[in-house]
Write a protein that holds these residues in place. Structure first.
Motif, PDB file in Angstrom:
ATOM      1  N   ARG A 185      -1.436  -0.483  -6.363  1.00  0.00           N
ATOM      2  CA  ARG A 185      -2.338  -0.918  -7.447  1.00  0.00           C
ATOM      3  C   ARG A 185      -2.039  -0.258  -8.784  1.00  0.00           C
ATOM      4  O   ARG A 185      -2.491  -0.731  -9.814  1.00  0.00           O
ATOM      5  CB  ARG A 185      -3.791  -0.595  -7.069  1.00  0.00           C
ATOM      6  CG  ARG A 185      -4.282  -1.394  -5.910  1.00  0.00           C
ATOM      7  CD  ARG A 185      -5.765  -1.226  -5.736  1.00  0.00           C
ATOM      8  NE  ARG A 185      -6.165   0.111  -5.317  1.00  0.00           N
ATOM      9  CZ  ARG A 185      -7.403   0.476  -5.108  1.00  0.00           C
ATOM     10  NH1 ARG A 185      -8.379  -0.387  -5.295  1.00  0.00           N
ATOM     11  NH2 ARG A 185      -7.682   1.697  -4.696  1.00  0.00           N
TER      12      ARG A 185
ATOM     13  N   SER B 287      -0.323   5.034  -0.234  1.00  0.00           N
ATOM     14  CA  SER B 287      -1.033   5.729   0.859  1.00  0.00           C
ATOM     15  C   SER B 287      -0.264   6.996   1.235  1.00  0.00           C
ATOM     16  O   SER B 287       0.976   7.004   1.269  1.00  0.00           O
ATOM     17  CB  SER B 287      -1.157   4.781   2.060  1.00  0.00           C
ATOM     18  OG  SER B 287      -0.708   5.382   3.245  1.00  0.00           O
TER      19      SER B 287
ATOM     20  N   VAL C 212     -10.669  -6.755   1.916  1.00  0.00           N
ATOM     21  CA  VAL C 212      -9.560  -5.816   1.670  1.00  0.00           C
ATOM     22  C   VAL C 212      -8.889  -5.443   2.989  1.00  0.00           C
ATOM     23  O   VAL C 212      -7.659  -5.518   3.115  1.00  0.00           O
ATOM     24  CB  VAL C 212     -10.062  -4.540   0.938  1.00  0.00           C
ATOM     25  CG1 VAL C 212      -8.974  -3.458   0.933  1.00  0.00           C
ATOM     26  CG2 VAL C 212     -10.479  -4.861  -0.475  1.00  0.00           C
TER      27      VAL C 212
ATOM     28  N   MET D 209      -8.470   9.736   2.326  1.00  0.00           N
ATOM     29  CA  MET D 209      -9.461   8.877   2.977  1.00  0.00           C
ATOM     30  C   MET D 209     -10.457   9.667   3.825  1.00  0.00           C
ATOM     31  O   MET D 209     -11.610   9.272   3.982  1.00  0.00           O
ATOM     32  CB  MET D 209      -8.731   7.844   3.851  1.00  0.00           C
ATOM     33  CG  MET D 209      -9.643   6.791   4.423  1.00  0.00           C
ATOM     34  SD  MET D 209      -8.742   5.503   5.277  1.00  0.00           S
ATOM     35  CE  MET D 209      -8.317   4.423   3.936  1.00  0.00           C
TER      36      MET D 209
ATOM     37  N   GLY E 137       0.841  -1.206   0.000  1.00  0.00           N
ATOM     38  CA  GLY E 137       0.000   0.000   0.000  1.00  0.00           C
ATOM     39  C   GLY E 137       0.866   1.241   0.000  1.00  0.00           C
ATOM     40  O   GLY E 137       0.615   2.207   0.731  1.00  0.00           O
TER      41      GLY E 137
HETATM   42  N1  LIG Z   1      -6.652   8.795   7.290  1.00  0.00           N
HETATM   43  C1  LIG Z   1      -7.238   8.430   8.427  1.00  0.00           C
HETATM   44  O1  LIG Z   1      -7.875   9.241   9.142  1.00  0.00           O
HETATM   45  C2  LIG Z   1      -7.109   7.018   8.906  1.00  0.00           C
HETATM   46  C3  LIG Z   1      -7.607   6.696  10.184  1.00  0.00           C
HETATM   47  C4  LIG Z   1      -7.470   5.401  10.654  1.00  0.00           C
HETATM   48  C5  LIG Z   1      -6.830   4.455   9.890  1.00  0.00           C
HETATM   49  N2  LIG Z   1      -6.374   4.788   8.633  1.00  0.00           N
HETATM   50  C6  LIG Z   1      -5.691   3.755   7.863  1.00  0.00           C
HETATM   51  O2  LIG Z   1      -4.438   4.265   7.466  1.00  0.00           O
HETATM   52  C7  LIG Z   1      -4.004   3.571   6.303  1.00  0.00           C
HETATM   53  C8  LIG Z   1      -3.438   4.583   5.312  1.00  0.00           C
HETATM   54  O3  LIG Z   1      -4.492   5.373   4.776  1.00  0.00           O
HETATM   55  P1  LIG Z   1      -4.273   6.895   4.367  1.00  0.00           P
HETATM   56  O4  LIG Z   1      -4.879   7.709   5.437  1.00  0.00           O
HETATM   57  O5  LIG Z   1      -2.857   7.122   3.997  1.00  0.00           O
HETATM   58  O6  LIG Z   1      -5.246   7.027   3.125  1.00  0.00           O
HETATM   59  P2  LIG Z   1      -4.971   7.145   1.550  1.00  0.00           P
HETATM   60  O7  LIG Z   1      -3.935   8.152   1.254  1.00  0.00           O
HETATM   61  O8  LIG Z   1      -6.320   7.330   0.963  1.00  0.00           O
HETATM   62  O9  LIG Z   1      -4.377   5.715   1.173  1.00  0.00           O
HETATM   63  C9  LIG Z   1      -5.176   4.569   1.088  1.00  0.00           C
HETATM   64  C10 LIG Z   1      -4.320   3.447   0.554  1.00  0.00           C
HETATM   65  O10 LIG Z   1      -5.081   2.248   0.501  1.00  0.00           O
HETATM   66  C11 LIG Z   1      -5.058   1.746  -0.842  1.00  0.00           C
HETATM   67  N3  LIG Z   1      -6.319   1.092  -1.158  1.00  0.00           N
HETATM   68  C12 LIG Z   1      -7.568   1.606  -1.096  1.00  0.00           C
HETATM   69  N4  LIG Z   1      -8.464   0.699  -1.481  1.00  0.00           N
HETATM   70  C13 LIG Z   1      -7.752  -0.420  -1.798  1.00  0.00           C
HETATM   71  C14 LIG Z   1      -8.101  -1.702  -2.290  1.00  0.00           C
HETATM   72  N5  LIG Z   1      -9.378  -2.040  -2.537  1.00  0.00           N
HETATM   73  N6  LIG Z   1      -7.115  -2.599  -2.522  1.00  0.00           N
HETATM   74  C15 LIG Z   1      -5.821  -2.268  -2.274  1.00  0.00           C
HETATM   75  N7  LIG Z   1      -5.430  -1.076  -1.824  1.00  0.00           N
HETATM   76  C16 LIG Z   1      -6.383  -0.164  -1.590  1.00  0.00           C
HETATM   77  C17 LIG Z   1      -4.841   2.978  -1.727  1.00  0.00           C
HETATM   78  O11 LIG Z   1      -4.342   2.573  -2.962  1.00  0.00           O
HETATM   79  P3  LIG Z   1      -4.595   3.433  -4.328  1.00  0.00           P
HETATM   80  O12 LIG Z   1      -3.584   4.545  -4.302  1.00  0.00           O
HETATM   81  O13 LIG Z   1      -4.360   2.438  -5.396  1.00  0.00           O
HETATM   82  O14 LIG Z   1      -6.013   3.921  -4.264  1.00  0.00           O
HETATM   83  C18 LIG Z   1      -3.803   3.715  -0.861  1.00  0.00           C
HETATM   84  O15 LIG Z   1      -2.543   3.110  -1.002  1.00  0.00           O
HETATM   85  C19 LIG Z   1      -5.197   2.755   5.821  1.00  0.00           C
HETATM   86  O16 LIG Z   1      -5.025   1.420   6.253  1.00  0.00           O
HETATM   87  C20 LIG Z   1      -6.359   3.362   6.569  1.00  0.00           C
HETATM   88  O17 LIG Z   1      -7.402   2.433   6.757  1.00  0.00           O
HETATM   89  C21 LIG Z   1      -6.474   6.050   8.132  1.00  0.00           C
END
Ligand SMILES: NC(=O)c1ccc[n+]([C@@H]2O[C@H](COP(=O)([O-])OP(=O)(O)OC[C@H]3O[C@@H](n4cnc5c(N)ncnc54)[C@H](OP(=O)(O)O)[C@@H]3O)[C@@H](O)[C@H]2O)c1
Length: 250
Positions: free
Chosen positions: A33, A11, A114, A193, A8
């Motif tokens: 991806r 992200s 996922v 996100m 990932g």
């Molecule tokens: N932001 C928050 O407030 C928050 C809070 C709690 C936990 N989290 C967790 O933190 C982690 C990082 O998220 P982020 O905040 O950096 O958000 P982000 O920038 O939106 O990144 C999301 C990541 O997940 C990948 N992804 C989404 N759907 C997917 C799928 N169906 N299959 C494979 N990969 C997928 C995206 O890939 P693409 O680039 O290909 O779309 C991207 O690499 C995630 O696990 C999220 O659940 C975030």
């Protein structure tokens, strides 16, 4: 040279984490991806002032993480290409619309697959490898949403909570094999996100989150709430009796 696989890698939080990883001589292997996004992130990292000149960067596209039968071979190919593996950092996750997963059974299953099953499946192979090496580190971003399920996002919360429990089991199993397992329970971070969220209170920056994540990895912490105050917020939320909690609109 530390060999790190990032699942990932596109992200927003992962990019900030990788900037910090690459301060030292590192072999980074990015999985995501989209080829275009991975290439752009690779260019960004290599041009970043944090990039150690001896560091190496590889990437591989995995368009669909739900093709479980490819996971074992993928991990072993990465190990072969890097000549070993020291740390796996898992950052991918999907926050779907709760209402969609209530209406559609396939949406519900996809969200669980996922956010939980696919990650557990990759880590299944990683754990066996680290156990045989008697060394390794696993770090996964879960969520404070996994600490208590609530109606506005319980599908996502259930998957993240299951993932935390899985990590707990791995940690207990792998302790005697010198393998550390770090669970990052993330609160709100300002990334794509959360861009639809109108509530911006307690929103941390990706840079701050990354600093705390890298610090938790280097200290081999078991569980890190990021930012720290979520530990106390969730203590309060978890302490609300179920007979009251079920009536709340959260
Ligand atoms: N932001 C928050 O407030 C928050 C809070 C709690 C936990 N989290 C967790 O933190 C982690 C990082 O998220 P982020 O905040 O950096 O958000 P982000 O920038 O939106 O990144 C999301 C990541 O997940 C990948 N992804 C989404 N759907 C997917 C799928 N169906 N299959 C494979 N990969 C997928 C995206 O890939 P693409 O680039 O290909 O779309 C991207 O690499 C995630 O696990 C999220 O659940 C975030």
């Amino acid at each position: 040279m530390k060999k790190i696989l990032v699942l990932g890698a596109t992200s927003t939080v992962a990019v900030k984490v990788m900037e910090l990883f690459s301060l030292e001589e590192t072999h980074l292997f990015l999985m995501g991806r989209s080829k275009e996004r991975l290439e752009n992130i690779g260019k960004h990292l290599k041009c970043s002032p944090t990039w150690h000149k001896e560091s190496i960067l590889d990437y591989q596209v995995v368009e669909n993480v739900l093709i479980f039968e490819k996971h074992h071979d993928f991990i072993h190919e990465v190990i072969k290409k890097m000549g070993g593996l020291d740390l796996v950092f898992v950052a991918y996750g999907h926050l779907g619309e709760q209402k969609n997963s209530e209406k559609s059974g396939s949406e519900f299953l996809k969200e669980i697959q996922v956010n939980f099953l696919s990650i557990a499946s990759y880590l299944h192979t990683v754990a066996n490898y680290f156990e045989s090496q008697k060394n390794g580190q696993i770090c996964v971003i879960t969520s404070v949403a996994g600490d208590r399920a609530r109606k506005s996002n319980y599908t996502y919360g259930v998957a993240k909570g299951a993932l935390s429990l899985y990590l707990q089991g791995l940690r207990n199993r792998l302790f005697t094999s010198n393998v550390s397992v770090t669970d990052i329970k993330l609160g709100f971070v300002d990334t794509p996100m959360t861009e639809k969220l109108t509530q911006r209170l307690l929103m941390a920056s990706p840079k701050y989150a990354a600093m705390k994540i890298v610090s938790a990895i280097s200290q081999k912490k078991e569980i890190a709430y990021v930012p720290f105050y979520w530990r106390y917020i969730m203590l309060v939320i978890k302490g609300i009796p179920e007979r009251i909690f079920k009536k709340l609109n959260m």
